[in-house]
Design an enzyme around this catalytic site. Structure first.
Site, mmCIF file in Angstrom:
data_model
loop_
_atom_site.group_PDB
_atom_site.id
_atom_site.type_symbol
_atom_site.label_atom_id
_atom_site.label_comp_id
_atom_site.label_asym_id
_atom_site.label_seq_id
_atom_site.Cartn_x
_atom_site.Cartn_y
_atom_site.Cartn_z
ATOM 1 N N ASP A 70 -8.903 3.789 9.388
ATOM 2 C CA ASP A 70 -9.100 5.174 9.803
ATOM 3 C C ASP A 70 -8.536 5.465 11.196
ATOM 4 O OD1 ASP A 70 -10.923 3.725 11.255
ATOM 5 O OD2 ASP A 70 -12.704 4.705 10.445
ATOM 6 N N ASP A 86 -4.907 1.230 13.188
ATOM 7 C CA ASP A 86 -4.916 0.595 11.867
ATOM 8 C C ASP A 86 -3.580 0.762 11.140
ATOM 9 O OD1 ASP A 86 -7.522 -0.305 11.988
ATOM 10 O OD2 ASP A 86 -8.362 1.539 11.165
ATOM 11 N N ASP A 132 -13.117 -1.456 5.218
ATOM 12 C CA ASP A 132 -14.010 -1.216 6.347
ATOM 13 C C ASP A 132 -15.435 -1.095 5.818
ATOM 14 O OD1 ASP A 132 -12.221 -1.119 8.519
ATOM 15 O OD2 ASP A 132 -11.560 0.868 7.917
ATOM 16 N N ASP A 181 9.174 11.691 -31.361
ATOM 17 C CA ASP A 181 9.168 10.968 -30.082
ATOM 18 C C ASP A 181 8.279 11.603 -29.017
ATOM 19 O OD1 ASP A 181 10.742 8.976 -31.003
ATOM 20 O OD2 ASP A 181 12.363 9.257 -29.564
#
Length: 885
Positions: free
Chosen positions: A626, A630, A332, A723
């Site tokens: 937002d 959407d 946007d 390790d």
């Protein structure tokens, strides 16, 4: 006050407020704090977590561990108590490490959940503010609007065109219309309580105000949770984990086969059966990287916390992998690429375009009234200073009107809102209806997109006169709009009309035959950091795409300034409007998206088509959003990015990532972090597997040569000491300098791609062969027992020194800075000290069947251990040369 009532729907608002000992101005801070202590946080409790003891026991639910237990029991039966004690000690230490890793990962994920806590708009001491939803208490007055997730059970106080999706609670798929004025029968079923809003449901339309009647487990959704253990939205099992598990299965089969060959070969050389059995089992346990998934989880979880500090809140661990592979970012414009600090800078009214507005005539007064009233902004005076809460665009309007002497709160007392048609991203306009004090007339105020509003108008007010809106006037308005838009201004149109009260009954016509008043132009300048972020995108092989509801000219101006579009090509061919999208079928749009960089005047439905078109090219797409509409596009994208400031609860809930600052640069930073984390996980895999292969090569070839180079306890100890610490330290490695100059990795790409598999194999074999060489030299010069000690020290130290090689597969260690990873330095020191303690403490030395090493013997061990660095550096040099070619 209590929250045990269940019949709020059958009581009037006044009675409910009285029962809950609250008022329309909300609770005081002190009372809210007291209620929070008494009734607890507003959260849905999850199932009981496992105790540390239960986690400890789970570490032993492993076939290899059970085999080791069997080996320990056999050792005791054969009188080898020391061997049994060492095996059990190693198992317990491994289990402790495993629990520590799980707790660390769990702690990181809990911290993530707190960061991801949504907010609600609450009245406290008469002031509207945002607080975390878990701090809501019974008696709080809450405001909700389209896109919000209802934060607690509410008895509605007032509502405006309110519709709520209650499918999560009742199964009803159609949004329910709500009315705060309803007072229902006590026996009304849950699905028909039209004056209530329930926790977890979604506001799809309109707005409302309500009083909290139940929180947490006392809510309707909380009662369900008492019977069903609701799962967390954050998943800890990522696609990477699944790949590693699949790899682990094949690896286990291969290593078990090698262990069997070692066992049989030893027997053929007439070695002790028990010794070979223990050797084979130790080899298998040491070679299988059973701690890898836990290490990966911790690296991901730590990465999530680091991203949060950079304002990117990751809701799912699996999103980190996808973020690192993003190829297209659809963003946007407003608030993400721009500052979202709107200011009115141009006004078109009375057939005149100016930078200011005097309100001596009806047209300018009416325009200021609409700006002040046709919005949902809350104006509050704090220490005599105006505080605005609401949408940034609407705040700019209210602020402008306020500065001109039109105080929203004062005007609302004269022109009370009686009806509204909320803004909708499809309609692109908002309308409010106000009664005139002591008058039978109503005023209809509208604002919205220029093309939408102007099509609703039949008249125009110029000064104090209402005239027909003819074609000539229409063109003047459009020209003023074009002039403002070309200067990157966001333009809104305003209109009104006066109606009789009885005309409100036909709500379908209240937006028809409006009187045009004027235009306002607002500037929302690009964010400073957006310039650099766009440049980084192109360097990283990522395509930035701007999407906006603004006018085409405005969008193009901002895109040119940010260099999103290629100015060396036809600029207009890189811009597409929503209207033009609708004229294209899916195949045409699929071809078009490759060249389009700006989409203007689009609706959320268009976003979904844009995402789908990019994905049809096999691209990994990130999409921002937002608004509630959407949500489909965010779900369809590979990475859905919700806005933390302006975003609705719905978009945040479906998003993979939430931007705490709504900033495009934060998206790019998150992609960089995702790439770095993925790189670091590959480094961890490379380190662990090459170490394990080194151990396998050492024992396998030693057995074939009938050499006894190590005892089972040595293998287990080396695996334990070398390790965990270095692997975690590699997960904390800083990003390599070229991390955002590489092209994104494809999802189809194997985890061992890019030379990683080759590096693991040759480095593993190299470590094994160097270790065997040390044994050969030690055996020739100093005898068998000393040679075993030298082999034991070399195998552990060569793995620790090799961890520095693994920091990059291409870049030179010396260019990166040998000791620039402080975590790896600490891991090296800790592991080295543990190794030395075994050698210098007499009881431990006897337990491990070791000998003292003199200066010359230590020199051989250290030189051999360090020799892997220059060898790997030579390979890196040729790799870099090959990449340049």
């Amino acid at each position: 006050m209590n929250q045990n009532f269940s019949d709020f729907h059958s009581k009037t608002v006044e009675t409910v407020l009285e029962n809950l000992k609250t008022s329309l101005s909300g609770l005081s801070f002190e009372e809210a704090e007291e209620r929070l202590k008494v009734y607890g946080k507003n959260i849905i409790e999850e199932g009981k977590k496992k105790s540390i003891f239960a986690l400890f026991l789970e570490q032993f639910k492993n076939v290899m561990v059970l085999v080791l237990f069997a080996a320990a029991i056999i050792s005791i039966l054969l009188g080898e108590a020391a061997d049994a004690a060492i095996i059990l000690a190693v198992l317990i230490i491994n289990a402790v490490f495993g629990v520590a890793q799980e707790l660390k990962a769990e702690k990181a994920i809990e911290a993530l959940k707190k960061l991801n806590m949504p907010y609600a708009k609450v009245y406290r001491d008469g002031h509207l503010m945002q607080i975390k939803t878990d701090e809501i208490v019974v008696g709080d007055i809450i405001e909700i609007e389209a896109g919000d997730i209802v934060p607690a059970d509410l008895r509605l106080i007032e509502s405006f065109n309110l519709k709520i999706d209650e499918s999560a609670l009742t199964g009803e798929s159609v949004p329910v219309e709500k009315d705060a004025n309803d007072v229902l029968d006590q026996s009304t079923p849950l699905a028909e309580r039209t004056n209530m809003a329930f926790m977890g449901t979604i506001v799809t339309y309109g707005r409302a105000k309500g009083v909290v009647v139940s929180t947490g487990m006392k809510t309707e959704i909380g009662k369900i949770a008492n019977f069903v253990n609701l799962q967390s939205a954050i998943d800890t099992k990522t696609p990477l984990h699944e790949k590693l598990e699949e790899m682990g299965k094949y690896l286990t089969v291969g290593i078990l086969a090698i262990a069997f060959i070692v066992f049989v070969t030893g027997l053929l050389y007439r070695r002790d059966v028990f010794e070979m059995f223990l050797t084979a089992v130790s080899l298998a346990v040491a070679a299988i990287p059973e701690g890898l998934p836990a290490v990966v989880t911790i690296v991901l979880a730590i990465g999530v916390q680091r991203m949060a500090k950079r304002n990117a809140i990751i809701r799912r661990l699996s999103s980190i992998e996808t973020l690192g592979r993003v190829e297209v970012i659809c963003s946007d414009k407003t608030g993400t690429l721009t500052q979202n600090k709107m200011n009115v800078v141009k006004v078109y009214c009375n057939d005149n375009l100016s930078e200011n507005l005097e309100h001596e005539d009806n047209a300018t007064k009416t325009l200021l009234q609409i700006m002040a009233l046709c919005n949902d902004v809350k104006l509050d005076l704090v220490d005599k200073q105006p505080q605005f809460i609401g949408d940034p665009t609407e705040i700019a309007l209210v602020k402008f009107a306020y500065e001109k002497g039109f105080n929203k709160n004062a005007i609302e007392k004269v022109f009370k809102r009686v009806y509204e048609v909320p803004f909708d991203s499809v309609r692109k306009m908002m309308t409010t209806v106000h009664e005139i004090k002591n008058d039978q007339k109503l005023l209809v105020f509208s604002k919205g997109a220029v093309d939408v509003i102007i099509n609703k108008c039949k008249f125009i007010m110029v000064n104090n006169e209402i005239l027909p809106l003819d074609e000539n006037t229409h063109q003047k308005i459009l020209q003023a709009n074009k002039e403002m838009s070309s200067n990157a201004l966001r333009v809104l149109a305003f209109a009104y009309k006066e109606i009789d009260k009885n005309e409100l009954e036909d709500k379908n016509t209240i937006e028809d035959n409006l009187i045009f008043i004027g235009l306002i132009g607002m500037i929302d300048p690009p964010r400073k950091e957006a310039y650099g972020a766009v440049e980084v995108c192109y360097q990283a092989g990522i395509t930035p795409v701007m999407i906006t509801g603004d006018h085409k000219d405005t969008a193009l101006a901002i895109a040119k300034e940010l260099k999103i579009i290629d100015t060396s090509k036809d600029e207009l061919s890189q811009v597409l409007t929503g209207t033009e999208i609708e004229k294209l079928d899916d195949q045409q749009l699929k071809e078009k998206v490759k060249e389009v960089r700006v989409y203007a005047r689009v609706s959320p439905e268009h976003k979904l088509r844009i995402v789908s078109s990019w994905k049809s090219h096999g691209k990994i797409v990130a999409m921002t959003g937002d608004g509630v509409n959407d949500a489909p596009a965010l779900k369809a994208a590979d990475i859905g990015i919700g806005m933390g400031i302006t975003g609705t609860d719905v978009t945040k809930n479906v998003s993979d990532v939430i931007l705490a600052d709504d900033n495009f640069a934060t998206i790019v930073a998150a992609v960089e972090e995702g790439r770095k984390i993925y790189d670091n996980i590959r480094k961890t895999i490379q380190f662990l597997l090459s170490s394990n292969i080194g151990e396998v090569v050492t024992l396998f070839f030693a057995t074939l040569l009938n050499w006894v180079v190590l005892y089972p306890i040595h293998i287990l100890w080396v695996n334990l000491v070398t390790d965990t610490f270095p692997a975690l330290a590699l997960g904390m490695e800083k990003a390599e300098s070229d991390v955002m100059k590489r092209k994104p990795k494809k999802t189809s790409e194997n985890i061992f791609a890019g030379g990683l598999g080759f590096s693991i194999l040759y480095q593993g074999f190299l470590k094994g062969l160097i270790t065997l060489l040390v044994f050969f030299i030690g055996n020739k010069l100093y005898g068998h027992q000393t040679a075993i000690t030298m082999t034991f020290m070399t195998l552990s130290l060569i793995q620790l020194t090799h961890a520095y090689n693994v920091r990059s597969n291409i870049n030179s260690l010396f260019k990166m800075g040998v000791f620039s990873n402080k975590y790896l330095n600490l891991a090296f020191i800790a592991s080295f000290l543990l190794q030395v303690v075994v050698l210098i403490v007499p009881p431990l030395r006897e337990l491990f069947k070791l000998s003292y090493l003199n200066f010359s013997q230590w020199t051989i061990v250290i030189v051999a251990s360090l020799s892997i660095i220059p060898i790997v550096e030579v390979v890196k040099y040729f790799t870099r040369h090959f990449h340049k070619e």
